[in-house]
Design a protein around this motif. Structure first.
Motif, PDB file in Angstrom:
ATOM      1  N   ASN A 123       0.676  -1.083   0.119  1.00 48.16           N
ATOM      2  CA  ASN A 123      -0.274   0.384   0.118  1.00 48.16           C
ATOM      3  C   ASN A 123       1.405   0.822   0.200  1.00 48.16           C
ATOM      4  OD1 ASN A 123       0.499   0.390   2.099  1.00 48.16           O
ATOM      5  ND2 ASN A 123      -0.856  -0.759   2.787  1.00 48.16           N
ATOM      6  N   PHE A 124       0.117   2.569   0.369  1.00 52.52           N
ATOM      7  CA  PHE A 124       0.964   3.541   0.153  1.00 52.52           C
ATOM      8  C   PHE A 124       2.226   4.245   1.679  1.00 52.52           C
ATOM      9  CE2 PHE A 124       1.703   8.085   0.268  1.00 52.52           C
ATOM     10  CZ  PHE A 124       2.360   8.951  -0.152  1.00 52.52           C
ATOM     11  N   ASP A 125       1.573   3.358   2.253  1.00 53.81           N
ATOM     12  CA  ASP A 125       1.848   3.879   3.667  1.00 53.81           C
ATOM     13  C   ASP A 125       3.413   3.042   3.565  1.00 53.81           C
ATOM     14  OD1 ASP A 125      -0.168   5.431   4.480  1.00 53.81           O
ATOM     15  OD2 ASP A 125      -1.206   3.858   5.788  1.00 53.81           O
ATOM     16  N   GLN A 126       3.345   1.781   3.175  1.00 52.73           N
ATOM     17  CA  GLN A 126       4.452   1.115   2.845  1.00 52.73           C
ATOM     18  C   GLN A 126       6.088   1.768   2.008  1.00 52.73           C
ATOM     19  OE1 GLN A 126       5.695  -1.453   4.156  1.00 52.73           O
ATOM     20  NE2 GLN A 126       3.590  -1.996   6.036  1.00 52.73           N
ATOM     21  N   ALA A 127       5.583   2.126   1.028  1.00 54.13           N
ATOM     22  CA  ALA A 127       5.995   3.044  -0.219  1.00 54.13           C
ATOM     23  C   ALA A 127       6.556   3.965   0.457  1.00 54.13           C
ATOM     24  CB  ALA A 127       5.000   2.990  -1.122  1.00 54.13           C
ATOM     25  N   GLN A 128       5.475   4.192   1.383  1.00 54.95           N
ATOM     26  CA  GLN A 128       5.875   5.871   1.850  1.00 54.95           C
ATOM     27  C   GLN A 128       7.198   5.464   3.068  1.00 54.95           C
ATOM     28  OE1 GLN A 128       3.133   8.458   4.453  1.00 54.95           O
ATOM     29  NE2 GLN A 128       3.502   9.724   3.211  1.00 54.95           N
ATOM     30  N   GLN A 129       6.873   5.048   3.030  1.00 57.10           N
ATOM     31  CA  GLN A 129       8.428   4.636   4.463  1.00 57.10           C
ATOM     32  C   GLN A 129       9.280   3.619   4.026  1.00 57.10           C
ATOM     33  OE1 GLN A 129       7.020   0.621   7.454  1.00 57.10           O
ATOM     34  NE2 GLN A 129       5.074   2.367   7.745  1.00 57.10           N
ATOM     35  N   VAL A 130       9.696   2.712   2.583  1.00 59.06           N
ATOM     36  CA  VAL A 130      10.484   2.958   1.489  1.00 59.06           C
ATOM     37  C   VAL A 130      11.432   3.998   1.286  1.00 59.06           C
ATOM     38  CG1 VAL A 130      11.483   2.347   0.065  1.00 59.06           C
ATOM     39  CG2 VAL A 130       9.942   0.736   1.281  1.00 59.06           C
ATOM     40  N   ILE A 131      10.614   5.131   0.854  1.00 60.13           N
ATOM     41  CA  ILE A 131      10.920   6.944   0.429  1.00 60.13           C
ATOM     42  C   ILE A 131      11.709   7.016   1.337  1.00 60.13           C
ATOM     43  CG2 ILE A 131      10.153   8.772  -0.543  1.00 60.13           C
ATOM     44  CD1 ILE A 131       8.606   6.983  -2.556  1.00 60.13           C
ATOM     45  N   HIS A 132      11.145   6.878   2.766  1.00 58.34           N
ATOM     46  CA  HIS A 132      11.517   8.163   3.625  1.00 58.34           C
ATOM     47  C   HIS A 132      12.969   7.229   4.185  1.00 58.34           C
ATOM     48  CE1 HIS A 132       7.624  10.028   5.439  1.00 58.34           C
ATOM     49  NE2 HIS A 132       8.005  10.858   3.630  1.00 58.34           N
ATOM     50  N   HIS A 133      13.144   6.048   3.816  1.00 58.19           N
ATOM     51  CA  HIS A 133      13.903   5.038   4.402  1.00 58.19           C
ATOM     52  C   HIS A 133      14.975   5.239   3.485  1.00 58.19           C
ATOM     53  CE1 HIS A 133      16.732   1.989   5.779  1.00 58.19           C
ATOM     54  NE2 HIS A 133      17.033   1.414   4.356  1.00 58.19           N
ATOM     55  N   LEU A 134      15.083   5.392   2.709  1.00 57.04           N
ATOM     56  CA  LEU A 134      15.498   5.991   1.324  1.00 57.04           C
ATOM     57  C   LEU A 134      16.450   7.579   1.216  1.00 57.04           C
ATOM     58  CD1 LEU A 134      15.218   3.043  -1.475  1.00 57.04           C
ATOM     59  CD2 LEU A 134      16.651   3.313   0.311  1.00 57.04           C
ATOM     60  N   TYR A 135      15.570   7.931   1.392  1.00 56.20           N
ATOM     61  CA  TYR A 135      16.072   9.534   1.812  1.00 56.20           C
ATOM     62  C   TYR A 135      15.812  10.222   2.948  1.00 56.20           C
ATOM     63  CZ  TYR A 135      14.489  10.575  -3.199  1.00 56.20           C
ATOM     64  OH  TYR A 135      14.601  10.808  -4.584  1.00 56.20           O
TER      65      TYR A 135
END
Length: 232
Positions: A123-135
């Motif tokens: 879902n979007f929340d998981q994708a957002q967590q990945v993005i925040h982790h990498l950024y």
């Protein structure tokens, strides 16, 4: 959990999506172009929401510039390099021979494809967590008091401060297939005798590269002039 899943902080329930994210169109189908399209939108939304929440007092224009700097190809490429995504790419023989594993556009697209794949896998929340982790490092380095300006803006400002005409951006050459063109742009400032070049996979990026070199040349000359004066 695979090495890349550990690096991005997410384990896929459908591994085929991750495989597709690494598949360039030169390798075959299904490739990652549709995932990249989806991931681009996810990335922009995730970064926009984070900036909106973290900096409640910043105006829209500043937020837009901060987001543009974070989601540009160079930023994606730098993250992809840290993840060593090139080692996981599935490329056709021609792309491998031409250096596709280290090409900024291919690596940036693969990273965005991963974001799209995570969205579809969860879902979007998981994708957002990945993005925040990498950024995380890039976001931590943000200073809202000195919002990033692109090279063309910086060059324009320094020329205007000297009451000089704006530079001319001249398209010198275009090579490659329609979907993967390479643009060569010259930045010309006759008043200062400056003529620089930029090469990238979009006209805008090539102009930015040429402007960066021109701005650096102006600032270097200004520094040298100041040193010469102080030595007298």
């Amino acid at each position: 959990m695979t090495e890349i899943e550990q690096a991005i902080g997410y384990q896929f329930k459908q591994p085929r999506l991750l495989t597709q994210a690494f598949t360039h169109r030169s390798f075959g189908t299904p490739h990652n172009e549709r995932l990249e399209f989806l991931g681009d939108s996810v990335l922009n939304c995730a970064i926009a929401q984070f900036l909106y929440t973290r900096f409640p007092d910043l105006p829209e224009g500043v937020l837009s510039r901060l987001r543009a700097n974070l989601v540009r190809q160079q930023s994606l490429f730098e993250i992809a390099e840290k993840l060593k995504l090139g080692e996981f790419l599935r490329l056709g023989d021609g792309e491998v021979k031409s250096g596709g594993r280290s090409r900024p556009s291919i690596l940036a697209d693969a990273l965005e494809s991963i974001f799209g794949a995570v969205l579809l896998d969860s879902n979007f929340d998981q994708a957002q967590q990945v993005i925040h982790h990498l950024y995380a490092d890039s976001i931590a380095a943000i200073d809202p008091k000195t919002p990033a300006k692109d090279s063309k803006t910086l060059l324009q400002e320094v020329l205007q401060s000297r009451h000089l005409p704006l530079p001319d951006y001249v398209l010198v050459n275009t090579t490659g297939h329609a979907h993967e063109q390479i643009f060569s742009i010259d930045c010309v400032i006759p008043a200062l005798g400056i003529h620089t070049s930029g090469v990238a996979n979009s006209r805008r990026a090539a102009e930015q590269a040429a402007a960066l070199t021109a701005h650096q040349a102006i600032m270097t000359e200004a520094t040298l002039t100041s040193v010469r004066k102080s030595g007298k």
